[in-house]
Design a protein around this motif. Structure first.
Motif, PDB file in Angstrom:
ATOM      1  N   GLY A 214      53.309  36.321  38.148  1.00  0.00           N
ATOM      2  CA  GLY A 214      54.551  37.041  38.299  1.00  0.00           C
ATOM      3  C   GLY A 214      54.092  37.763  37.526  1.00  0.00           C
ATOM      4  O   GLY A 214      55.327  38.931  37.234  1.00  0.00           O
ATOM      5  N   LYS A 215      53.639  38.068  36.150  1.00  0.00           N
ATOM      6  CA  LYS A 215      53.399  38.655  34.522  1.00  0.00           C
ATOM      7  C   LYS A 215      52.502  39.657  34.654  1.00  0.00           C
ATOM      8  O   LYS A 215      51.584  38.742  34.911  1.00  0.00           O
ATOM      9  CB  LYS A 215      54.136  37.875  33.026  1.00  0.00           C
ATOM     10  N   ILE A 216      51.664  40.089  33.784  1.00  0.00           N
ATOM     11  CA  ILE A 216      50.804  41.290  33.740  1.00  0.00           C
ATOM     12  C   ILE A 216      50.329  40.446  32.062  1.00  0.00           C
ATOM     13  O   ILE A 216      51.131  40.292  31.322  1.00  0.00           O
ATOM     14  CB  ILE A 216      51.060  42.692  33.302  1.00  0.00           C
ATOM     15  N   ILE A 217      49.579  40.085  32.260  1.00  0.00           N
ATOM     16  CA  ILE A 217      48.535  39.883  31.384  1.00  0.00           C
ATOM     17  C   ILE A 217      47.789  40.647  30.974  1.00  0.00           C
ATOM     18  O   ILE A 217      47.937  40.462  29.581  1.00  0.00           O
ATOM     19  CB  ILE A 217      47.416  38.391  32.165  1.00  0.00           C
ATOM     20  N   ALA A 218      46.767  41.302  31.359  1.00  0.00           N
ATOM     21  CA  ALA A 218      46.446  42.370  30.906  1.00  0.00           C
ATOM     22  C   ALA A 218      46.257  43.898  31.390  1.00  0.00           C
ATOM     23  O   ALA A 218      45.856  43.517  32.856  1.00  0.00           O
ATOM     24  CB  ALA A 218      45.452  41.479  30.374  1.00  0.00           C
ATOM     25  N   LEU A 226      38.471  42.524  32.079  1.00  0.00           N
ATOM     26  CA  LEU A 226      37.329  41.301  31.967  1.00  0.00           C
ATOM     27  C   LEU A 226      36.582  40.382  31.065  1.00  0.00           C
ATOM     28  O   LEU A 226      35.673  40.902  30.600  1.00  0.00           O
ATOM     29  CB  LEU A 226      36.439  41.608  33.436  1.00  0.00           C
ATOM     30  N   THR A 227      37.758  39.652  30.343  1.00  0.00           N
ATOM     31  CA  THR A 227      37.699  39.278  28.405  1.00  0.00           C
ATOM     32  C   THR A 227      37.015  37.266  28.976  1.00  0.00           C
ATOM     33  O   THR A 227      37.913  37.107  29.879  1.00  0.00           O
ATOM     34  CB  THR A 227      38.075  39.645  27.455  1.00  0.00           C
ATOM     35  N   PRO A 228      36.199  36.780  28.709  1.00  0.00           N
ATOM     36  CA  PRO A 228      36.617  35.724  28.102  1.00  0.00           C
ATOM     37  C   PRO A 228      37.767  34.904  28.202  1.00  0.00           C
ATOM     38  O   PRO A 228      37.958  34.719  28.981  1.00  0.00           O
ATOM     39  CB  PRO A 228      34.976  35.425  27.464  1.00  0.00           C
ATOM     40  N   ASP A 229      37.897  35.171  27.289  1.00  0.00           N
ATOM     41  CA  ASP A 229      39.632  35.090  26.705  1.00  0.00           C
ATOM     42  C   ASP A 229      40.660  34.660  27.901  1.00  0.00           C
ATOM     43  O   ASP A 229      41.441  34.522  28.348  1.00  0.00           O
ATOM     44  CB  ASP A 229      40.070  35.922  25.686  1.00  0.00           C
ATOM     45  N   ASN A 230      40.566  36.507  28.444  1.00  0.00           N
ATOM     46  CA  ASN A 230      41.617  36.629  29.319  1.00  0.00           C
ATOM     47  C   ASN A 230      41.022  35.582  31.248  1.00  0.00           C
ATOM     48  O   ASN A 230      42.558  35.349  31.618  1.00  0.00           O
ATOM     49  CB  ASN A 230      41.185  38.657  30.558  1.00  0.00           C
ATOM     50  N   GLU A 238      35.484  29.225  32.704  1.00  0.00           N
ATOM     51  CA  GLU A 238      34.052  29.523  31.278  1.00  0.00           C
ATOM     52  C   GLU A 238      33.569  30.282  31.525  1.00  0.00           C
ATOM     53  O   GLU A 238      32.643  30.469  31.905  1.00  0.00           O
ATOM     54  CB  GLU A 238      34.285  28.564  30.412  1.00  0.00           C
ATOM     55  N   THR A 239      33.293  31.629  30.830  1.00  0.00           N
ATOM     56  CA  THR A 239      32.686  32.276  31.606  1.00  0.00           C
ATOM     57  C   THR A 239      31.751  33.209  30.090  1.00  0.00           C
ATOM     58  O   THR A 239      32.338  33.055  28.990  1.00  0.00           O
ATOM     59  CB  THR A 239      33.561  34.346  32.131  1.00  0.00           C
ATOM     60  N   THR A 240      30.765  33.778  30.579  1.00  0.00           N
ATOM     61  CA  THR A 240      30.423  34.561  29.918  1.00  0.00           C
ATOM     62  C   THR A 240      30.086  36.244  30.596  1.00  0.00           C
ATOM     63  O   THR A 240      29.930  36.294  31.924  1.00  0.00           O
ATOM     64  CB  THR A 240      28.461  34.509  29.784  1.00  0.00           C
ATOM     65  N   VAL A 241      30.730  37.340  29.655  1.00  0.00           N
ATOM     66  CA  VAL A 241      30.364  38.545  29.770  1.00  0.00           C
ATOM     67  C   VAL A 241      29.901  39.925  29.325  1.00  0.00           C
ATOM     68  O   VAL A 241      29.717  39.651  27.953  1.00  0.00           O
ATOM     69  CB  VAL A 241      32.077  39.054  30.142  1.00  0.00           C
ATOM     70  N   SER A 242      28.264  40.017  30.495  1.00  0.00           N
ATOM     71  CA  SER A 242      27.957  40.543  29.602  1.00  0.00           C
ATOM     72  C   SER A 242      27.503  42.254  30.502  1.00  0.00           C
ATOM     73  O   SER A 242      29.030  42.517  30.996  1.00  0.00           O
ATOM     74  CB  SER A 242      26.251  40.524  30.356  1.00  0.00           C
ATOM     75  N   VAL A 243      26.682  42.908  30.178  1.00  0.00           N
ATOM     76  CA  VAL A 243      26.881  44.594  30.693  1.00  0.00           C
ATOM     77  C   VAL A 243      26.219  44.469  31.743  1.00  0.00           C
ATOM     78  O   VAL A 243      24.478  44.526  31.639  1.00  0.00           O
ATOM     79  CB  VAL A 243      27.338  45.761  29.294  1.00  0.00           C
ATOM     80  N   ASP A 244      26.138  44.945  33.235  1.00  0.00           N
ATOM     81  CA  ASP A 244      25.506  45.005  34.464  1.00  0.00           C
ATOM     82  C   ASP A 244      24.318  47.114  33.534  1.00  0.00           C
ATOM     83  O   ASP A 244      24.833  47.436  32.778  1.00  0.00           O
ATOM     84  CB  ASP A 244      25.723  44.689  34.874  1.00  0.00           C
ATOM     85  N   ALA A 245      23.926  46.391  34.232  1.00  0.00           N
ATOM     86  CA  ALA A 245      22.611  47.742  34.563  1.00  0.00           C
ATOM     87  C   ALA A 245      23.056  49.081  34.497  1.00  0.00           C
ATOM     88  O   ALA A 245      22.198  50.402  34.272  1.00  0.00           O
ATOM     89  CB  ALA A 245      21.330  47.797  35.663  1.00  0.00           C
TER      90      ALA A 245
END
Ligand code: ADP
Ligand code: MG
Length: 259
Positions: A214-218, A226-230, A238-245
């Motif tokens: 019920g609270k805004i985190i980001a 959409l960051t691994p920390d968030n 656990e995620t990795t975030v890259s950039v698509d085409a």
């Protein structure tokens, strides 16, 4: 141009606080906001506050006017809602449901115009072959599409969609969100959609709000949010975030983080 915003929304069920001081970024002119967060984070409750179904403290503004001060007919003409549950599987046919809903909302269209609109939306959503089939004979996905057709029928300026694609396969998820974006562009409207799919949120949303308990985190652009920390904090993965085409964030989920 439509401008929609929500400020300091707080609401409770009984004594339990469900949303606390939630403010959404102002949306205008063809913008779509994705509401993300795990189960029970408050997405549907926030949607119900925005539609006025649930009482709240705070303010929901449409073009600067408080929702509470806008006449019911005007609100329903301009704001369309798609609840999380699709239409019930009754003996009613999709066509009947569309006409009866239009009558109940007293929509300002002639019968000819309404008939054309229904035909056009059914055609776009692949429902034309099912228009005269009782809802209880349709799959959950088709009934979800009927729910979207109900929301789009009035050509709204604001679309409030609660998990509009959750029962749909890959093809129809994209058809639905393409159609929503097309409608927004045509009217300069805005949409808020609660979504589970991070890839759809990254692809279709200009802004994302991430809720937890019920609270805004980001809040911000897909790249901001959409960051691994968030994602680790809110979804415990656990995620990795890259950039698509296309320059959008591309999230790959590696493994759950055990708490
Ligand atoms: N009608 C209700 N009565 C009591 N508690 C509710 C009701 N609806 C939702 N809640 C509670 O509010 C919280 C948020 O639920 P909800 O808004 O449905 O979350 P989400 O849509 O993110 O899954 C949950 O803890 C849920 O149990
Ligand atoms: Mg929900």
């Amino acid at each position: 141009m439509t401008i929609f915003s929500a400020h300091n929304i707080t609401t409770h069920y009984g004594k339990t606080t469900i949303l606390q001081d939630v403010s959404l970024p102002e949306l205008k002119q063809d913008q779509m906001l994705g509401l993300l967060g795990p189960n029970a984070s408050g997405k549907s409750t926030l949607m119900r506050c925005l539609t006025g179904e649930k009482s709240y403290q705070g303010r929901v503004l449409l073009d600067g006017a408080d929702r509470a001060d806008i006449e019911r007919d005007v609100w329903h003409q301009r704001v369309a809602t798609m609840p999380q549950s699709p239409p019930n599987p009754t003996a009613l046919m999709p066509t009947e449901l569309m006409w009866s809903t239009a009558r109940a909302l007293d929509l300002d269209f002639s019968d000819t115009e309404l008939g054309n609109r229904i035909e056009d939306i059914f055609d776009r959503l692949g429902l034309d072959a099912f228009a005269l089939s009782p809802l209880h004979t349709l799959s959950g996905g088709k009934r979800q599409l009927v729910g979207l057709a109900l929301a789009l029928m009035r050509d709204p300026d604001v679309l409030l969609l609660d998990e509009p694609t959750s029962a749909l396969d890959l093809h129809w998820r994209m058809v639905v969100l393409d159609l929503v974006r097309e409608r927004l562009a045509k009217r300069g409207g805005v949409a808020i959609a609660a979504l589970h799919d991070l890839d759809l949120a990254a692809r279709y949303c200009d802004q994302i709000v991430l809720l937890e308990s019920g609270k805004i985190i980001a809040a911000g652009t897909p790249h901001d949010v959409l960051t691994p920390d968030n994602l680790a904090r809110v979804y415990h993965v656990e995620t990795t975030v890259s950039v698509d085409a296309f320059g959008r964030p591309l999230v790959q989920v590696i493994r759950p983080i055990h708490q």
